[in-house]
Design a protein around this motif. Structure first.
Motif, PDB file in Angstrom:
ATOM      1  N   ARG A  77       0.809  -1.206   0.000  1.00  0.00           N
ATOM      2  CA  ARG A  77       0.000   0.000   0.000  1.00  0.00           C
ATOM      3  C   ARG A  77       0.852   1.269   0.000  1.00  0.00           C
ATOM      4  O   ARG A  77       0.498   2.261  -0.648  1.00  0.00           O
ATOM      5  N   LEU A  78       1.985   1.223   0.717  1.00  0.00           N
ATOM      6  CA  LEU A  78       2.859   2.397   0.759  1.00  0.00           C
ATOM      7  C   LEU A  78       3.457   2.675  -0.616  1.00  0.00           C
ATOM      8  O   LEU A  78       3.416   3.811  -1.105  1.00  0.00           O
ATOM      9  N   ARG A  79       4.008   1.642  -1.247  1.00  0.00           N
ATOM     10  CA  ARG A  79       4.631   1.836  -2.562  1.00  0.00           C
ATOM     11  C   ARG A  79       3.619   2.270  -3.605  1.00  0.00           C
ATOM     12  O   ARG A  79       3.863   3.204  -4.382  1.00  0.00           O
ATOM     13  N   ARG A  80       2.483   1.585  -3.631  1.00  0.00           N
ATOM     14  CA  ARG A  80       1.463   1.938  -4.625  1.00  0.00           C
ATOM     15  C   ARG A  80       0.885   3.317  -4.332  1.00  0.00           C
ATOM     16  O   ARG A  80       0.589   4.079  -5.259  1.00  0.00           O
ATOM     17  N   GLY A  81       0.742   3.648  -3.057  1.00  0.00           N
ATOM     18  CA  GLY A  81       0.229   4.967  -2.700  1.00  0.00           C
ATOM     19  C   GLY A  81       1.170   6.078  -3.145  1.00  0.00           C
ATOM     20  O   GLY A  81       0.731   7.097  -3.698  1.00  0.00           O
ATOM     21  N   ILE A  82       2.474   5.869  -2.925  1.00  0.00           N
ATOM     22  CA  ILE A  82       3.464   6.868  -3.354  1.00  0.00           C
ATOM     23  C   ILE A  82       3.430   7.028  -4.867  1.00  0.00           C
ATOM     24  O   ILE A  82       3.474   8.147  -5.396  1.00  0.00           O
ATOM     25  N   MET A  83       3.348   5.889  -5.568  1.00  0.00           N
ATOM     26  CA  MET A  83       3.313   5.939  -7.030  1.00  0.00           C
ATOM     27  C   MET A  83       2.105   6.726  -7.525  1.00  0.00           C
ATOM     28  O   MET A  83       2.217   7.580  -8.429  1.00  0.00           O
ATOM     29  N   ALA A  84       0.940   6.482  -6.920  1.00  0.00           N
ATOM     30  CA  ALA A  84      -0.271   7.188  -7.330  1.00  0.00           C
ATOM     31  C   ALA A  84      -0.170   8.685  -7.037  1.00  0.00           C
ATOM     32  O   ALA A  84      -0.575   9.517  -7.860  1.00  0.00           O
ATOM     33  N   VAL A  85       0.379   9.038  -5.882  1.00  0.00           N
ATOM     34  CA  VAL A  85       0.544  10.450  -5.520  1.00  0.00           C
ATOM     35  C   VAL A  85       1.482  11.148  -6.498  1.00  0.00           C
ATOM     36  O   VAL A  85       1.233  12.288  -6.926  1.00  0.00           O
ATOM     37  N   VAL A  86       2.565  10.467  -6.875  1.00  0.00           N
ATOM     38  CA  VAL A  86       3.516  11.047  -7.841  1.00  0.00           C
ATOM     39  C   VAL A  86       2.811  11.323  -9.171  1.00  0.00           C
ATOM     40  O   VAL A  86       3.005  12.380  -9.789  1.00  0.00           O
ATOM     41  N   ILE A  87       1.970  10.377  -9.616  1.00  0.00           N
ATOM     42  CA  ILE A  87       1.251  10.562 -10.876  1.00  0.00           C
ATOM     43  C   ILE A  87       0.311  11.763 -10.789  1.00  0.00           C
ATOM     44  O   ILE A  87       0.248  12.592 -11.714  1.00  0.00           O
ATOM     45  N   VAL A  88      -0.406  11.887  -9.671  1.00  0.00           N
ATOM     46  CA  VAL A  88      -1.324  13.018  -9.504  1.00  0.00           C
ATOM     47  C   VAL A  88      -0.553  14.338  -9.444  1.00  0.00           C
ATOM     48  O   VAL A  88      -0.956  15.328 -10.067  1.00  0.00           O
ATOM     49  N   VAL A  89       0.561  14.360  -8.707  1.00  0.00           N
ATOM     50  CA  VAL A  89       1.369  15.583  -8.594  1.00  0.00           C
ATOM     51  C   VAL A  89       1.895  16.005  -9.962  1.00  0.00           C
ATOM     52  O   VAL A  89       1.895  17.195 -10.311  1.00  0.00           O
ATOM     53  N   MET A  90       2.351  15.027 -10.752  1.00  0.00           N
ATOM     54  CA  MET A  90       2.802  15.348 -12.108  1.00  0.00           C
ATOM     55  C   MET A  90       1.665  15.955 -12.921  1.00  0.00           C
ATOM     56  O   MET A  90       1.857  16.926 -13.668  1.00  0.00           O
TER      57      MET A  90
END
Length: 216
Positions: free
Chosen positions: A33-46
């Protein structure tokens, strides 16, 4: 069965096995959940960054570029050399962006922001609830009815050693309690590794040797 990885400090090192009930319980994998959550946040921030460029920063830069160019033309007409030098320096701070440039940024924003939100929701959905094997060998898994291990018809472990993923087909008509059938996935990354490994080992122990690694 995959051995527990001692480097995974965010997971328990033993299966969650209740002494009172004899259950094995696997909660959502925190690292998953941590890794996937970070990945999703990075995509949204981009996506937000692209949106800011496409709708705010770049149109503002174009407006400043046009304003300075207009003042520079006036300085040239009035032969104001000092003003021309100052405006030329200021003009270098702003880049003129085409409508194609801004359209690309806006398009990326429109795609990435919803994609990041969708992926976060999907990954959380994939690891929702608990995977639980009761003492009477009934497997409880989100999205599936209770599955007695005796109802499992095929058990696919081809990806188990490499990825920690096992898939099982079940047919509840074998137990005479239901007519439903389906396929479930046991993933020792999406859920806590030691309990999932213990559940897979238990399924293996109830399977005939010649079918324990069949295709599901």
């Amino acid at each position: 069965m995959n051995p527990p990885d001692p480097t995974k400090s965010n997971e328990s090192t033993e299966p969650t096995d209740s002494l009172q009930t004899g259950q094995i319980v696997a909660n959502p994998g925190r690292e998953f959940r941590l890794r996937r959550g970070i990945m999703a946040v990075v995509i949204v921030v981009m996506g937000v960054w692209f949106a800011y460029d496409g709708w705010v920063a770049w149109p503002r830069s174009n407006a400043e570029h046009a304003r300075i160019n207009k003042e520079l033309d006036q300085a040239i007409d009035s032969k104001d050399k000092e003003q021309q030098v100052n405006l030329t320096k200021e003009l270098g701070k702003y880049k003129e962006h085409t409508w194609l440039d801004m359209g690309l940024q806006r398009g990326l924003a429109i795609v990435l922001i919803p994609a990041g939100i969708f992926l976060l929701s999907w990954w959380m959905y994939q690891s929702r609830g608990q995977v639980r094997l009761t003492a009477d060998d009934v497997l409880h898994m989100p999205g599936h009815p209770p599955v007695p291990l005796s109802a499992i018809t095929d058990f696919d472990k081809r990806k188990w050693d490499r990825k920690g993923i096992a898939k099982a087909r079940y047919d509840l008509s074998k137990t005479g309690t239901d007519t439903r059938s389906g396929r479930l996935t046991l993933d020792d990354f999406a859920y806590q590794r030691p309990p999932i490994d213990a559940i897979v080992a238990r399924i293996d122990a109830t399977r005939p040797e010649d079918s324990a690694s069949g295709a599901a």
